[in-house]
Design an enzyme around this catalytic site. Sequence first.
Site, PDB file in Angstrom:
ATOM      1  N   TYR A  81      -7.155  -2.365  -5.198  1.00  0.00           N
ATOM      2  CA  TYR A  81      -8.361  -1.724  -4.660  1.00  0.00           C
ATOM      3  C   TYR A  81      -8.469  -0.295  -5.195  1.00  0.00           C
ATOM      4  O   TYR A  81      -9.516   0.137  -5.696  1.00  0.00           O
ATOM      5  CB  TYR A  81      -8.268  -1.734  -3.133  1.00  0.00           C
ATOM      6  CG  TYR A  81      -9.296  -0.937  -2.390  1.00  0.00           C
ATOM      7  CD1 TYR A  81     -10.583  -1.421  -2.213  1.00  0.00           C
ATOM      8  CD2 TYR A  81      -8.978   0.308  -1.819  1.00  0.00           C
ATOM      9  CE1 TYR A  81     -11.533  -0.691  -1.504  1.00  0.00           C
ATOM     10  CE2 TYR A  81      -9.915   1.035  -1.110  1.00  0.00           C
ATOM     11  CZ  TYR A  81     -11.195   0.531  -0.950  1.00  0.00           C
ATOM     12  OH  TYR A  81     -12.120   1.262  -0.234  1.00  0.00           O
ATOM     13  N   SER A  87     -13.405   6.062  -3.011  1.00  0.00           N
ATOM     14  CA  SER A  87     -12.378   6.108  -1.968  1.00  0.00           C
ATOM     15  C   SER A  87     -11.265   7.058  -2.374  1.00  0.00           C
ATOM     16  O   SER A  87     -10.957   7.198  -3.564  1.00  0.00           O
ATOM     17  CB  SER A  87     -11.795   4.713  -1.750  1.00  0.00           C
ATOM     18  OG  SER A  87     -10.647   4.798  -0.932  1.00  0.00           O
TER      19      SER A  87
END
Lengths: 245, 440
Positions: A150, A137
């Site tokens: 995250y 990501s």
Amino acid sequence: MTSEPVLVVGGRSDIGLAIAHRFAAAGHAVQLAARNVTTLAVDKADIELRHGVAVTLCELDILATESLPGFVDQLAPLPAVAVCVVGLLGDQAAAETDLKAAALVMRSNYEGPALLTGLLANRFAKRGHGTIVGISSVAGDRGRARNYVYGSAKAGYTAFLSGLRNRLAKTPVHVMTVLPGFVRTRMTEGMALPPRLVAAPEDVAEAIFRGVAKRKDVLYTKPVWRLVMAVIRALPESVFKRTNL
Amino acid sequence: MLISGWGRYPLEECVLQQPRSETDLLALLGQGPLIARGNGRGYGDCAQNAACTVDMRRFNRMLTFDPATGCLAAEAGVLLSDVIASFLPRGWFPTVTPGTKYVTVGGMVAADVHGKNHHRDGSFGAFVDWLDVLGADGQVRRCSRDQNAELFAWTIGGMGLTGVILRAAFRLRRVESAWIRQTILPSPNLETAMRIFEDHAAASYSVAWIDCLAGGSALGRSIIALGEHAMAAELPAPSRTHPYDVPAKKKLRIPFDMPAVLMNSWTVRAFNAAYYHREAGKRGERLVDWDSYFYPLDALADWNRIYGRPGFLQFQCVLPLAGAHRGLTALLRVIAESGQGSFLAVLKRLGGGQGGAFSFPLEGYTLALDFPVSSRSLALMERLDEIVLAHGGRFYLAKDSRLSARTLRASDDRVAQLVEMRRGLAATSFRSSQSERLQL
């Protein structure tokens, strides 16, 4: 017309299913791995009907790390391309105070995916060919207050993929890191996102399909993100720490 | 969210829900009236409800296919374009298809769509084996001609007012190629056009483009296109070995709302005259690929923007055979005199086949055309309504965005039955802006 199989780990996710459809459309057999995988029977039928390829459902809990070698052993055949789409955004606020919540995010985005990716890469190296696709990501490009638990796990996965690619660069095994940015999926449902930065799962799947053919190393599936993240990474820390990005 | 049908009128602020599962859908049922929506290709307000519009496109999986019967079972949100993409290369084609492939299975059932083969094969509903319908009570009912037959009959053509269509099983037909043998027959007036339709009742497909602005002796001049699925042996040698391959087409897109003023009687009249003479020059038979034959407008993405921001109105009626010639003449005269016709006008001979209890088709002639949204158009369409009523005709709800409840009732004695049926099913919580307007 079935050609070499493609394994999609995280086969329930919107991006995972889109990837499965894209490769199936090109004639690849598909192996879908997920938890409670039998509930994907309808998706299996759909992919088989639409594209005339075989779909295999493989039970996998990526957090049960002791089961990962067994999972890889029972893949028949060993896939030509393995795509790991597993991820969990989690709740940042909860992860700041609740160790269990934080650990779940870390294990789901780093430990599980990295261990499985590493195992598959070793098998591919032994066989002499194969492509690893890891969906990381842009959140891993720089830790931000909004989602750093995250983001840090994704940063770890990005680094893992980078190292793996470096290690296997002289072999025929290829490793591609994918950084999708915002994607219209269950994960982002209900979020207000800037439309120019949002992609559809099918766009991500198309970019990955092409990226695999071109043996890309790091793929920003929506190119504008390469620029956005270059700017964010270039900010001096003294400035960055005061931003609210 | 602002929602409209394909005609972009009326535009309505609606709460749009996008359920992923039946569980999500059940939760919505409890919250009040709703209507299911497919791909938004209905022209008017048939698939919108301000309080709750349910986008069914996430129910988009194909379930089973039986090559012995050609029966495909699929979730309601599957697009016809995807069905064709998957099955034409294997030698199958939809038995009935509307004029766009960007419709959902659920939408085709709800509108009981018809195609260029209606005169021979009937409408889509005739090829539906079974449906799964979610009722207001939260129960999913499998219905067919043998099981829950009444629900089945009223759901086909029922405009989503009997419940939410979840799944449908419908027949595909075998084809030997992706090509159509098209025969173009120009007709200088309405009478000849109708004679050509009657003379070619045996053709698999037939449809006419009609110049609705030509008056006098050219009233109703048309270009009739007949079609037959080409056998593999009828293809030129290079295609014979790959009968399902057609050349890739470039897709054009209307990138912005065109100024509405461009669509005036001068431009349309000039276009229609030029188009008639160009097409008339193509008289005779040639091979056309499936996409160009069945879906010429799909090649122009967002073509609904050519009418500009205000949008457009579709008018589609069917007149019973007996008075069709008189009725069509009266309609065309009024349209030609008004100068408000469009270039997308279609005439077609329908057969007697009705897929459901509330289906649009009846044996006779159907005329479809569009008008830019304006008070003049609305007034003109009310005059057309009167002519349709006087000739015993009726209206296609998949196209409608402005009919009055009174006119609908005057045109169709089945309305009272539908209303009663809805009460019996406790299905009155399935409501669209159209069903409210038409008091269904």
